[in-house]
Design an enzyme around this catalytic site. Structure first.
Site, PDB file in Angstrom:
ATOM      1  N   ASP A 145       0.851  -1.193   0.000  1.00  0.00           N
ATOM      2  CA  ASP A 145       0.000   0.000   0.000  1.00  0.00           C
ATOM      3  C   ASP A 145       0.884   1.239   0.000  1.00  0.00           C
ATOM      4  OD1 ASP A 145      -2.395  -1.452   0.095  1.00  0.00           O
ATOM      5  OD2 ASP A 145      -2.297  -1.607   2.276  1.00  0.00           O
ATOM      6  N   ASP A 187      -7.044  -1.201  -4.500  1.00  0.00           N
ATOM      7  CA  ASP A 187      -8.103  -0.888  -3.534  1.00  0.00           C
ATOM      8  C   ASP A 187      -9.009   0.220  -4.054  1.00  0.00           C
ATOM      9  OD1 ASP A 187      -6.966  -2.721  -1.778  1.00  0.00           O
ATOM     10  OD2 ASP A 187      -5.788  -1.197  -0.733  1.00  0.00           O
TER      11      ASP A 187
END
Length: 221
Positions: A145, A187
């Site tokens: 991420d 995401d």
């Protein structure tokens, strides 16, 4: 099968996966773990890794999460195939493409990153390794991420001690950030696809299953 929509869905999935993996590879091989690069006051590139679902959420052992991801993508691909057997709303197909592409992007991390990358630490940048020479095993990879948007930051008043008795609420004097989760391109695609489906295509789910039921009944006849 609607060939044009099938091509659109396939190209969109490939595009999402490629963009997602290019971003992750560059972050993984140029930044140390937890390193922050401030782009603006409200947007940072912050390298973190997680073993869970989107936005760092976790709901069980890593291997089960990886298997769950694979099964979910399989169901979505089957669902998309059912839709493409006849003409469907292009926007609906586009949303499915974003969701499937994003899910595949995170699956690649879970399946293979532990096999092909050395460990990222606060001092060492990860390197590509020979197959199975990485930090983990198959299905045990960590998801990369990097997007962090601290849009608003504030400190809760220290005198508000009554907050300490309320579950899930910040404590008195605590520093708070909105929006605090760190996420990746995959995401974002999943979230945008799901939100668009809920806002604009809620009725399409029911129609799809009605069509399926009619097709099965017709086949039985």
């Amino acid at each position: 099968m609607n060939r044009r929509q099938a091509i659109l869905l396939t190209l969109l999935i490939i595009l999402v996966v490629c963009i997602d993996q290019i971003i992750k590879y560059n972050v993984k091989t140029t930044m140390t773990l937890s390193q922050h690069i401030q782009i603006t006051s409200w947007f940072h590139i912050a390298f973190v890794e997680n073993k869970g679902m989107a936005f760092g959420w976790s709901f069980g052992p890593k291997i089960f999460l990886s298997i769950f991801r694979v099964l979910t993508v399989g169901i979505l691909i089957w669902y998309a195939y059912r839709l493409l057997r006849r003409s469907w709303h292009t926007g609906f197909v586009t949303c499915l493409g974003l969701i499937i592409g994003g899910a595949i992007g995170n699956i690649i991390d879970s399946l293979f990153y532990g096999m092909i990358f050395s460990e990222s630490t606060h001092f060492d940048i990860a390197q590509l390794t020979t197959w199975a020479g990485g930090y983990g095993q198959l299905l045990q990879g960590k998801v990369v991420d990097m997007f962090y948007f601290p849009l608003v930051e504030w400190n809760m008043p220290a005198s508000w001690t009554w907050l300490n008795a309320i579950p899930l609420m910040p404590h008195a004097g605590e520093h708070c950030v909105f929006f605090s989760p760190v996420f990746n391109f995959a995401d974002a695609c999943i979230s945008c696809g799901v939100i668009a489906l809920i806002l604009f295509f809620r009725k399409s789910f029911g129609k799809c299953f009605v069509i399926r039921e009619k097709e099965e009944n017709h086949d039985d006849d």
